[in-house]
Scaffold this motif. Sequence first.
Motif, PDB file in Angstrom:
ATOM      1  N   PRO A 167       0.745  -1.203  -0.079  1.00  0.00           N
ATOM      2  CA  PRO A 167       0.032  -0.039   0.131  1.00  0.00           C
ATOM      3  C   PRO A 167       0.877   1.231  -0.018  1.00  0.00           C
ATOM      4  O   PRO A 167       0.314   2.365  -0.169  1.00  0.00           O
ATOM      5  N   ASP A 168       2.162   1.210   0.058  1.00  0.00           N
ATOM      6  CA  ASP A 168       3.066   2.386   0.150  1.00  0.00           C
ATOM      7  C   ASP A 168       3.881   2.593  -1.113  1.00  0.00           C
ATOM      8  O   ASP A 168       4.487   3.356  -1.201  1.00  0.00           O
ATOM      9  N   ASP A 169       3.398   1.554  -2.380  1.00  0.00           N
ATOM     10  CA  ASP A 169       3.977   1.939  -3.759  1.00  0.00           C
ATOM     11  C   ASP A 169       3.635   3.146  -4.124  1.00  0.00           C
ATOM     12  O   ASP A 169       2.398   3.490  -3.885  1.00  0.00           O
ATOM     13  N   ALA A 170       4.489   3.628  -4.852  1.00  0.00           N
ATOM     14  CA  ALA A 170       4.187   5.066  -5.470  1.00  0.00           C
ATOM     15  C   ALA A 170       4.687   5.347  -6.496  1.00  0.00           C
ATOM     16  O   ALA A 170       5.788   4.745  -6.953  1.00  0.00           O
ATOM     17  N   ALA A 171       4.284   6.239  -7.480  1.00  0.00           N
ATOM     18  CA  ALA A 171       5.063   6.622  -8.843  1.00  0.00           C
ATOM     19  C   ALA A 171       5.254   7.985  -9.026  1.00  0.00           C
ATOM     20  O   ALA A 171       4.314   8.667  -8.402  1.00  0.00           O
ATOM     21  N   ALA A 172       5.987   8.462  -9.759  1.00  0.00           N
ATOM     22  CA  ALA A 172       6.436   9.716 -10.069  1.00  0.00           C
ATOM     23  C   ALA A 172       6.408   9.768 -11.589  1.00  0.00           C
ATOM     24  O   ALA A 172       6.714   8.808 -12.139  1.00  0.00           O
ATOM     25  N   LEU A 173       5.805  10.986 -12.106  1.00  0.00           N
ATOM     26  CA  LEU A 173       5.722  10.969 -13.792  1.00  0.00           C
ATOM     27  C   LEU A 173       6.588  11.980 -14.195  1.00  0.00           C
ATOM     28  O   LEU A 173       6.695  13.361 -13.690  1.00  0.00           O
ATOM     29  N   TYR A 174       7.584  11.646 -15.179  1.00  0.00           N
ATOM     30  CA  TYR A 174       8.563  12.661 -15.796  1.00  0.00           C
ATOM     31  C   TYR A 174       8.290  12.764 -17.280  1.00  0.00           C
ATOM     32  O   TYR A 174       8.084  11.621 -18.071  1.00  0.00           O
ATOM     33  N   ALA A 175       8.137  13.865 -18.088  1.00  0.00           N
ATOM     34  CA  ALA A 175       8.169  13.793 -19.356  1.00  0.00           C
ATOM     35  C   ALA A 175       9.465  14.537 -19.794  1.00  0.00           C
ATOM     36  O   ALA A 175       9.863  15.357 -19.372  1.00  0.00           O
ATOM     37  N   PHE A 176       9.940  14.050 -21.092  1.00  0.00           N
ATOM     38  CA  PHE A 176      11.053  14.439 -21.642  1.00  0.00           C
ATOM     39  C   PHE A 176      10.913  14.663 -23.151  1.00  0.00           C
ATOM     40  O   PHE A 176      10.349  13.812 -23.793  1.00  0.00           O
ATOM     41  N   ASN A 177      11.512  15.698 -23.577  1.00  0.00           N
ATOM     42  CA  ASN A 177      11.841  16.079 -24.949  1.00  0.00           C
ATOM     43  C   ASN A 177      13.168  16.889 -24.881  1.00  0.00           C
ATOM     44  O   ASN A 177      14.055  16.284 -24.629  1.00  0.00           O
ATOM     45  N   TYR A 178      13.159  18.166 -25.380  1.00  0.00           N
ATOM     46  CA  TYR A 178      14.422  18.938 -25.102  1.00  0.00           C
ATOM     47  C   TYR A 178      14.769  19.123 -23.882  1.00  0.00           C
ATOM     48  O   TYR A 178      15.900  19.503 -23.595  1.00  0.00           O
ATOM     49  N   GLN A 179      13.942  19.010 -22.904  1.00  0.00           N
ATOM     50  CA  GLN A 179      14.053  19.310 -21.374  1.00  0.00           C
ATOM     51  C   GLN A 179      13.315  18.327 -20.447  1.00  0.00           C
ATOM     52  O   GLN A 179      12.457  17.511 -21.117  1.00  0.00           O
ATOM     53  N   VAL A 180      13.774  18.292 -19.405  1.00  0.00           N
ATOM     54  CA  VAL A 180      12.733  17.114 -18.471  1.00  0.00           C
ATOM     55  C   VAL A 180      11.784  17.956 -17.565  1.00  0.00           C
ATOM     56  O   VAL A 180      12.265  18.886 -17.051  1.00  0.00           O
ATOM     57  N   THR A 181      10.629  17.477 -17.594  1.00  0.00           N
ATOM     58  CA  THR A 181       9.906  18.225 -16.742  1.00  0.00           C
ATOM     59  C   THR A 181       9.155  17.051 -15.658  1.00  0.00           C
ATOM     60  O   THR A 181       8.518  15.916 -16.015  1.00  0.00           O
ATOM     61  N   LEU A 182       9.106  17.298 -14.524  1.00  0.00           N
ATOM     62  CA  LEU A 182       8.762  16.537 -13.408  1.00  0.00           C
ATOM     63  C   LEU A 182       6.826  16.961 -13.607  1.00  0.00           C
ATOM     64  O   LEU A 182       6.605  18.035 -13.033  1.00  0.00           O
ATOM     65  N   LEU A 183       6.277  16.102 -13.806  1.00  0.00           N
ATOM     66  CA  LEU A 183       4.762  16.253 -13.975  1.00  0.00           C
ATOM     67  C   LEU A 183       4.081  15.931 -12.562  1.00  0.00           C
ATOM     68  O   LEU A 183       3.066  16.652 -12.077  1.00  0.00           O
ATOM     69  N   ASN A 184       4.575  14.743 -11.988  1.00  0.00           N
ATOM     70  CA  ASN A 184       4.147  14.381 -10.618  1.00  0.00           C
ATOM     71  C   ASN A 184       5.241  13.989  -9.732  1.00  0.00           C
ATOM     72  O   ASN A 184       5.751  13.214 -10.099  1.00  0.00           O
TER      73      ASN A 184
END
Length: 305
Positions: free
Chosen positions: A118-135
């Motif tokens: 129940p403590d599993d978690a995810a982070a979301l990154y998008a990358f193109n010419y730069q990296v963006t932390l979405l969550n």
Amino acid sequence: MRRCACALAAVLLAVVLLAGGTAFAQESPVFRVDTRLVRLLVTVKDAAGNLLGSLNPKDFVVADSGVGQEIAVFERQTSQPMSVALLLDVSASTAKDLKYETTSLSKFLQALVGEGNPDDAAALYAFNYQVTLLNSYTRRLARLEDSLRSVKAEAGTAFYDAVYLASRDLRNRDGRHVIIAVTDGGDTASSQKFRDAEAAAHRADAVFYSIVVVPISNPAGRNLGGEHALETLAANTGGRVFHPTIGELDGAFAEILRDLRTQYLLGYYPKGVVSGNGAFHTVRVTLPGRKDLRISTRTGYYSDR
């Protein structure tokens, strides 16, 4: 009187020697004990590719820099919490398949949060010419899915930067560390190099998986150098690379989750090796007498303390 003076001189000389204030004083040797627990996530499969989760500690042999080690921690099908960094390639070349990729990612997240620890978690990154932390790390599906729906494809691919930054964010999190990249391969915009990304993943104790979405089957139209880099990173951290068609994306994510749910956790305190010098230690895990089985785990770690 002379005897008293001599006795006093002897006492003073002894004090000086004990204080190290003479050229004849010698420093005591300093022994460094490495208290760092080295953790290895290990996946074992048979010749047919089936996961095997019934082995015991005595079945495994661990060597650090060629020196045998004693297994101090062992968990079969470990349920330690997972922190999963999802790296989504949103470069221009992914535009036509982006909808299918985000849909499969959403299904993976539903399974990750709905099952396991129940403590599993995810982070979301998008990358193109730069990296963006979405969550940042969360279990809130609505937030993650909203972010997936908002991504847009643009030029450039900063894949190495994405691995480097995700690894940095993983280092101080509890439990298991996993990086999953969905990309078409290659890097065109990173400030970090491949070796920087690989070292960062090792320092984060992260297992790297990659889903390479390459609809072009002809090698002439693919970035084979980029695909080779993905395969090297996966092999050296104990992960895997998948090359699914768009219709096989769901299956690739499901297979990654099966791997993660059937991992062994092996831990040892390094003995007989030099520690704290920042060097890379090669680690080898074997199953003596079981040549029919295949092991996936990381190839080593950095001794930073």
